[in-house]
Design a protein around this motif. Structure first.
Motif, PDB file in Angstrom:
ATOM      1  N   MET A  83      30.121  48.383  49.644  1.00 37.07           N
ATOM      2  CA  MET A  83      29.347  47.175  49.367  1.00 37.07           C
ATOM      3  C   MET A  83      29.735  46.092  50.376  1.00 37.07           C
ATOM      4  O   MET A  83      30.702  46.242  51.126  1.00 37.07           O
ATOM      5  CB  MET A  83      29.604  46.704  47.936  1.00 37.07           C
ATOM      6  N   THR A  84      28.985  45.016  50.397  1.00 35.16           N
ATOM      7  CA  THR A  84      29.248  43.886  51.276  1.00 35.16           C
ATOM      8  C   THR A  84      29.593  42.679  50.424  1.00 35.16           C
ATOM      9  O   THR A  84      28.869  42.370  49.467  1.00 35.16           O
ATOM     10  CB  THR A  84      27.994  43.566  52.119  1.00 35.16           C
ATOM     11  N   GLU A  85      30.678  42.006  50.770  1.00 30.73           N
ATOM     12  CA  GLU A  85      31.012  40.778  50.038  1.00 30.73           C
ATOM     13  C   GLU A  85      30.108  39.651  50.516  1.00 30.73           C
ATOM     14  O   GLU A  85      29.839  39.521  51.719  1.00 30.73           O
ATOM     15  CB  GLU A  85      32.472  40.395  50.246  1.00 30.73           C
ATOM     16  N   VAL A  86      29.644  38.857  49.586  1.00 24.06           N
ATOM     17  CA  VAL A  86      28.865  37.663  49.910  1.00 24.06           C
ATOM     18  C   VAL A  86      29.639  36.454  49.406  1.00 24.06           C
ATOM     19  O   VAL A  86      30.301  36.527  48.367  1.00 24.06           O
ATOM     20  CB  VAL A  86      27.446  37.694  49.301  1.00 24.06           C
ATOM     21  N   PRO A  87      29.587  35.350  50.148  1.00 22.88           N
ATOM     22  CA  PRO A  87      30.346  34.181  49.723  1.00 22.88           C
ATOM     23  C   PRO A  87      29.794  33.591  48.429  1.00 22.88           C
ATOM     24  O   PRO A  87      28.576  33.547  48.222  1.00 22.88           O
ATOM     25  CB  PRO A  87      30.204  33.195  50.881  1.00 22.88           C
ATOM     26  N   LYS A  88      30.706  33.164  47.580  1.00 21.06           N
ATOM     27  CA  LYS A  88      30.309  32.459  46.369  1.00 21.06           C
ATOM     28  C   LYS A  88      29.935  31.030  46.756  1.00 21.06           C
ATOM     29  O   LYS A  88      30.483  30.484  47.716  1.00 21.06           O
ATOM     30  CB  LYS A  88      31.457  32.436  45.368  1.00 21.06           C
ATOM     31  N   PRO A  89      29.026  30.399  46.031  1.00 19.28           N
ATOM     32  CA  PRO A  89      28.729  28.986  46.299  1.00 19.28           C
ATOM     33  C   PRO A  89      30.015  28.161  46.164  1.00 19.28           C
ATOM     34  O   PRO A  89      30.875  28.467  45.335  1.00 19.28           O
ATOM     35  CB  PRO A  89      27.729  28.610  45.204  1.00 19.28           C
ATOM     36  N   ALA A  96      33.429  28.938  44.002  1.00 18.95           N
ATOM     37  CA  ALA A  96      34.493  29.622  44.738  1.00 18.95           C
ATOM     38  C   ALA A  96      35.881  29.248  44.235  1.00 18.95           C
ATOM     39  O   ALA A  96      36.793  30.079  44.239  1.00 18.95           O
ATOM     40  CB  ALA A  96      34.368  29.330  46.231  1.00 18.95           C
ATOM     41  N   SER A  97      36.041  28.026  43.763  1.00 18.23           N
ATOM     42  CA  SER A  97      37.365  27.588  43.297  1.00 18.23           C
ATOM     43  C   SER A  97      37.813  28.335  42.044  1.00 18.23           C
ATOM     44  O   SER A  97      38.998  28.333  41.713  1.00 18.23           O
ATOM     45  CB  SER A  97      37.360  26.086  43.033  1.00 18.23           C
ATOM     46  N   ARG A  98      36.913  29.023  41.367  1.00 19.65           N
ATOM     47  CA  ARG A  98      37.256  29.790  40.169  1.00 19.65           C
ATOM     48  C   ARG A  98      37.874  31.143  40.501  1.00 19.65           C
ATOM     49  O   ARG A  98      38.344  31.855  39.624  1.00 19.65           O
ATOM     50  CB  ARG A  98      36.005  30.029  39.323  1.00 19.65           C
ATOM     51  N   GLY A  99      37.815  31.533  41.781  1.00 16.91           N
ATOM     52  CA  GLY A  99      38.299  32.842  42.194  1.00 16.91           C
ATOM     53  C   GLY A  99      37.246  33.900  41.963  1.00 16.91           C
ATOM     54  O   GLY A  99      36.105  33.613  41.609  1.00 16.91           O
ATOM     55  N   GLY A 100      37.622  35.138  42.203  1.00 19.37           N
ATOM     56  CA  GLY A 100      36.683  36.236  42.042  1.00 19.37           C
ATOM     57  C   GLY A 100      35.928  36.531  43.319  1.00 19.37           C
ATOM     58  O   GLY A 100      36.149  35.908  44.354  1.00 19.37           O
ATOM     59  N   CYS A 101      35.047  37.522  43.259  1.00 19.56           N
ATOM     60  CA  CYS A 101      34.292  37.987  44.421  1.00 19.56           C
ATOM     61  C   CYS A 101      32.894  38.409  43.999  1.00 19.56           C
ATOM     62  O   CYS A 101      32.699  38.875  42.883  1.00 19.56           O
ATOM     63  CB  CYS A 101      34.965  39.216  45.040  1.00 19.56           C
ATOM     64  N   TRP A 102      31.954  38.288  44.908  1.00 15.62           N
ATOM     65  CA  TRP A 102      30.595  38.777  44.707  1.00 15.62           C
ATOM     66  C   TRP A 102      30.294  39.828  45.758  1.00 15.62           C
ATOM     67  O   TRP A 102      30.648  39.671  46.930  1.00 15.62           O
ATOM     68  CB  TRP A 102      29.587  37.641  44.836  1.00 15.62           C
ATOM     69  N   PHE A 103      29.604  40.901  45.351  1.00 16.90           N
ATOM     70  CA  PHE A 103      29.305  42.009  46.250  1.00 16.90           C
ATOM     71  C   PHE A 103      27.841  42.414  46.132  1.00 16.90           C
ATOM     72  O   PHE A 103      27.255  42.353  45.056  1.00 16.90           O
ATOM     73  CB  PHE A 103      30.182  43.219  45.909  1.00 16.90           C
ATOM     74  N   LEU A 104      27.283  42.876  47.269  1.00 16.40           N
ATOM     75  CA  LEU A 104      25.902  43.375  47.335  1.00 16.40           C
ATOM     76  C   LEU A 104      25.868  44.773  47.921  1.00 16.40           C
ATOM     77  O   LEU A 104      26.728  45.129  48.719  1.00 16.40           O
ATOM     78  CB  LEU A 104      25.048  42.488  48.254  1.00 16.40           C
ATOM     79  N   LEU A 118      26.965  42.771  42.193  1.00 20.99           N
ATOM     80  CA  LEU A 118      28.052  42.736  41.226  1.00 20.99           C
ATOM     81  C   LEU A 118      28.901  41.497  41.467  1.00 20.99           C
ATOM     82  O   LEU A 118      29.245  41.195  42.610  1.00 20.99           O
ATOM     83  CB  LEU A 118      28.948  43.974  41.351  1.00 20.99           C
ATOM     84  N   HIS A 119      29.218  40.810  40.385  1.00 14.24           N
ATOM     85  CA  HIS A 119      30.116  39.658  40.448  1.00 14.24           C
ATOM     86  C   HIS A 119      31.386  40.030  39.701  1.00 14.24           C
ATOM     87  O   HIS A 119      31.315  40.568  38.592  1.00 14.24           O
ATOM     88  CB  HIS A 119      29.493  38.436  39.774  1.00 14.24           C
ATOM     89  N   LEU A 120      32.519  39.769  40.278  1.00 19.50           N
ATOM     90  CA  LEU A 120      33.801  39.970  39.616  1.00 19.50           C
ATOM     91  C   LEU A 120      34.396  38.599  39.398  1.00 19.50           C
ATOM     92  O   LEU A 120      34.747  37.900  40.346  1.00 19.50           O
ATOM     93  CB  LEU A 120      34.740  40.822  40.473  1.00 19.50           C
ATOM     94  N   GLY A 121      34.471  38.194  38.130  1.00 17.96           N
ATOM     95  CA  GLY A 121      34.978  36.878  37.767  1.00 17.96           C
ATOM     96  C   GLY A 121      36.391  36.978  37.210  1.00 17.96           C
ATOM     97  O   GLY A 121      36.753  37.959  36.563  1.00 17.96           O
ATOM     98  N   ILE A 122      37.167  35.962  37.460  1.00 21.33           N
ATOM     99  CA  ILE A 122      38.565  35.952  37.052  1.00 21.33           C
ATOM    100  C   ILE A 122      38.696  35.469  35.609  1.00 21.33           C
ATOM    101  O   ILE A 122      38.106  34.459  35.230  1.00 21.33           O
ATOM    102  CB  ILE A 122      39.395  35.050  37.994  1.00 21.33           C
ATOM    103  N   GLU A 123      39.481  36.230  34.838  1.00 22.37           N
ATOM    104  CA  GLU A 123      39.802  35.863  33.456  1.00 22.37           C
ATOM    105  C   GLU A 123      41.321  35.876  33.284  1.00 22.37           C
ATOM    106  O   GLU A 123      41.969  36.888  33.589  1.00 22.37           O
ATOM    107  CB  GLU A 123      39.210  36.861  32.459  1.00 22.37           C
ATOM    108  N   ALA A 124      41.864  34.775  32.796  1.00 21.50           N
ATOM    109  CA  ALA A 124      43.313  34.680  32.614  1.00 21.50           C
ATOM    110  C   ALA A 124      43.833  35.743  31.649  1.00 21.50           C
ATOM    111  O   ALA A 124      44.884  36.330  31.871  1.00 21.50           O
ATOM    112  CB  ALA A 124      43.689  33.289  32.123  1.00 21.50           C
ATOM    113  N   ASP A 125      43.100  36.008  30.578  1.00 19.73           N
ATOM    114  CA  ASP A 125      43.521  37.005  29.585  1.00 19.73           C
ATOM    115  C   ASP A 125      42.724  38.303  29.752  1.00 19.73           C
ATOM    116  O   ASP A 125      42.271  38.907  28.792  1.00 19.73           O
ATOM    117  CB  ASP A 125      43.394  36.458  28.165  1.00 19.73           C
TER     118      ASP A 125
END
Length: 131
Positions: free
Chosen positions: A31-37, A41-49, A57-64
């Protein structure tokens, strides 16, 4: 108003896992990573196409964080045997499942434990894979 398509699927990931996610989703799945707006972006994680934007696919960060073991994206591939060989050659464990008539599919996990399904064959019309 009727729904027209899925815009993206979001999975969760633990804090600090972005390098692992990039290595897997880009380096292994292709896949190719695309920049988050900037606002996100300050929330962390990555977006892929992939697939000329057909798969997002979006991978979002969760503390728990707890990995998705049942919930999962079902990702279509054209030549599932070749794709499975490609993943296996990179050390990705695969579990084939033959319980869905007319479809070839296997499961794996991303590096943080989220379940991923890869399918080939005609889709739509009564998917029973998630029951």
């Amino acid at each position: 108003m009727p729904l027209t398509s899925v815009d993206h699927v979001q999975l969760a990931a633990p804090p600090g896992s972005e390098a692992l996610l990039r290595a897997f989703y880009c380096g292994v799945l292709g896949m190719t990573e695309v920049p988050k707006p900037p606002e996100l972006a300050s929330r962390g994680g990555c977006w892929f196409l992939a697939g000329a934007g057909a798969v997002e696919l979006h991978l979002g960060i969760e503390a728990d964080f707890r990995p998705a073991r049942k919930a999962h994206p079902g990702l279509r591939v054209d030549d599932i045997s070749a794709y499975a060989e490609q993943l296996a050659s990179r050390g990705v464990p695969l579990t084939w499942d033959h319980a869905l008539p007319g479809r070839r599919r296997f499961y794996t996990e991303d590096p943080v434990g989220n379940r991923l399904e890869f399918l080939e064959g005609p889709g739509r019309g009564g998917c029973r894979c998630c029951r």
